[in-house]
Enzyme design. Structure first.
Site, PDB file in Angstrom:
ATOM      1  N   LYS A 125       0.858  -1.193   0.000  1.00 26.65           N
ATOM      2  CA  LYS A 125       0.000   0.000   0.000  1.00 26.65           C
ATOM      3  C   LYS A 125       0.882   1.227   0.000  1.00 26.65           C
ATOM      4  O   LYS A 125       2.024   1.168   0.485  1.00 26.65           O
ATOM      5  CB  LYS A 125      -0.870   0.012   1.257  1.00 26.65           C
ATOM      6  CG  LYS A 125      -2.057   0.940   1.183  1.00 26.65           C
ATOM      7  CD  LYS A 125      -3.237   0.255   0.521  1.00 26.65           C
ATOM      8  CE  LYS A 125      -4.404   1.170   0.291  1.00 26.65           C
ATOM      9  NZ  LYS A 125      -5.588   0.407  -0.171  1.00 26.65           N
ATOM     10  N   ASP A 165      -7.106   4.369  -4.342  1.00 27.96           N
ATOM     11  CA  ASP A 165      -7.759   4.239  -3.038  1.00 27.96           C
ATOM     12  C   ASP A 165      -8.368   5.621  -2.771  1.00 27.96           C
ATOM     13  O   ASP A 165      -8.596   6.387  -3.732  1.00 27.96           O
ATOM     14  CB  ASP A 165      -6.753   3.815  -1.952  1.00 27.96           C
ATOM     15  CG  ASP A 165      -7.414   3.367  -0.650  1.00 27.96           C
ATOM     16  OD1 ASP A 165      -7.851   2.210  -0.573  1.00 27.96           O
ATOM     17  OD2 ASP A 165      -7.522   4.176   0.296  1.00 27.96           O
TER      18      ASP A 165
END
Ligand code: NDP
Ligand code: 2IT
Length: 451
Positions: A125, A165
């Site tokens: 991430k 995201d």
């Protein structure tokens, strides 16, 4: 102290300023106890100690210049958590709240989520504390270029494949990909969520929301129920929330809420397709606030409140909840209010939207609870399908991708249910998803020896 509690305690001790990461580690590890009991080989190889430690943390400076010529400095992150079963894969978040602890929690969750999809993807991430709100297109472009100016050296189609995201959607992926392509002179599947003209996959924008609703439908099916006529609460009004609403409408349910960081709207008549179209235009093109929905359709607006605050305050009745905004949006009081107002199922579109206390309330009250890493895995699964199409140098039709996505969501539901049963707590999707996701990664790590 048990091994699991020791590992949890050590993660806190090592990085005391990372509460979201501690929360994610606790949530996963406490459900893994049965694997400790049944797999002494994992204990011996110190898999539990190893899996909470990222392979690598990359943190960097992002200097950029706004439209007025002023220089700004943001911080960039990429946490490459675990690539035991495939290249690192996971989104990029641009939000002022981003810090290392948040990126680590997201990267940690991603390991198990990606494993559950059955596709070969490791966990990672990244993101930045950059705030896209109020920035011009040119400023967002310049920031994305500056971000990629450092990130490019750490990623690649077989190494690490970022995606979107919070705060990173089609526009940002375009700028990021354009810059990568320019400086690497490579047109390759290094990012997912790309536009259809340059290597994207049909259904990727829809996938997280659709998947979350498919997952909820599977949970209902186990109890001989279906979506039709169910009143559904949805929070957020971004990518995940929008396509959650769309799939709820496809399946005959009635979505009645949306929110953003300024407030929430409740539309008890139901958000229909025309109103959803308005939201898409409002949020994706005009980049406006959800308050405008309330003005346009003459429904109540609750400033500075979340959908869950409204449930608590007004005693709003609903059957289903789809938290699709951000972490820890539902606390214990919100969860209790959902239970008291007739909610039977929660499907988490957002990552870790429920606090640990809220989860306990779902479980104590026998709600059907689809944890994030299972319920929202449709997004990254379809990113995996985008990677496959890029490697094959072809593209599948909408129907093909949707059918695969639906099949993957059914599989995740079944794998979670089966693992919960096999490891002694039938119906516990949280435990089942964690164990099913963990086993594949742990076995791969074991196969490599100590490396
Ligand atoms: P978007 O940026 O498209 O939308 C986010 C929405 O949530 C916006 O309405 C935003 O409001 C709201 N929001 C964000 N942060 C906060 C906050 N701190 N408080 C209140 N509201 C907030 O993001 P996505 O829809 O892509 O992501 C939503 C959630 O889903 C995140 O948890 C993400 O990690 C998760 N997720 C996303 C996937 C994807 O494919 N995109 C895949 C799997 C999970 P505002 O505009 O005011 O900031
Ligand atoms: O949290 C997530 O799974 C995502 N933001 C999607 C990641 C991806 O690589 O598609």
């Amino acid at each position: 102290m048990s091994l699991i509690q020791e590992v949890i305690a050590k993660t806190k001790e090592k990085d005391p300023a990372q509460p979201e990461f501690h929360q994610a580690v606790k949530e996963v590890l406490e459900t893994l106890q049965p694997t400790v009991d049944q797999h002494p080989e994992f204990v011996k190889a110190k898999i539990y100690e190893r899996i909470v430690e990222p392979d690598r943390v990359i943190m960097f400076r992002i200097p950029w210049i706004d439209d007025d010529g002023e220089v700004h400095v943001n911080r960039g992150f990429r946490v490459q958590f675990n690539n035991a079963i495939g290249p690192y894969k996971g989104g990029l978040r641009f939000h002022p709240s981003v810090n290392l602890g948040i990126i680590k929690f997201l990267g940690f969750e991603q390991i198990f989520k990606n494993s559950l999809t059955t596709l070969p993807m490791g966990g990672g991430k990244g993101g930045s504390d950059f705030d896209p709100k109020g920035k011009t297109d040119t400023e967002v472009m310049k920031f994305c270029y500056a971000f990629m100016r450092e990130l490019y050296r750490h990623i690649g189609p077989d190494t690490d494949v970022p995606a979107g995201d919070i705060g990173v959607g089609g526009r940002e992926i375009g700028y990021l990909y354009g810059y990568y392509k320019k400086i690497r002179n490579e047109h390759t599947g290094v990012l997912t969520g790309k536009g259809m003209e340059y290597g994207g996959s049909l259904i990727r924008p829809e996938a997280t929301g659709y998947g979350s609703v498919y997952f909820a439908a599977e949970m209902l099916k186990v109890r001989d129920l279906d979506m039709s006529g169910k009143v559904a609460l949805v929070s957020g009004s971004g990518n995940v929330a929008q396509y959650t609403v769309e799939k709820l409408l496809d399946l005959g349910a009635k979505p009645i809420s949306l929110s953003d960081s300024s407030g929430a709207i409740i539309d008890e008549k139901g958000i229909d397709r025309d109103k959803l179209q308005y939201v898409l235009e409002l949020k994706n093109i005009r980049r406006g606030r959800i308050k405008e929905y309330a003005e346009k359709f003459d429904v109540p607006y609750y400033p500075d409140m979340s959908v869950w605050d409204v449930v608590k305050k007004e005693g709003l009745k609903a059957d289903l909840a789809f938290p699709s905004a951000t972490q820890n949006e539902i606390n214990a009081e919100h969860a209790q209010a959902l239970v008291d107002n007739g909610c039977i199922a929660v499907s988490e579109g957002a990552n870790m939207p429920s606090t640990l206390d809220a989860v306990k309330i779902y479980q104590d009250n026998k709600l059907m609870y689809g944890p994030a890493k299972a319920a929202n895995a449709g997004g990254v699964a379809t990113s995996g399908l985008e990677m496959s199409q890029n490697s094959l140098r072809l593209s599948w039709t909408r129907e093909e991708v949707d059918e695969k996505l639906h099949g993957i969501m059914r599989n995740i539901h079944k794998a979670s249910l089966d693992a919960a049963e096999a490891y002694g707590d039938p119906g516990n999707y949280l435990m089942g998803a964690n164990i099913a996701g963990f086993l594949k990664v742990a076995k791969a790590m074991l196969a490599y020896g100590v490396v």
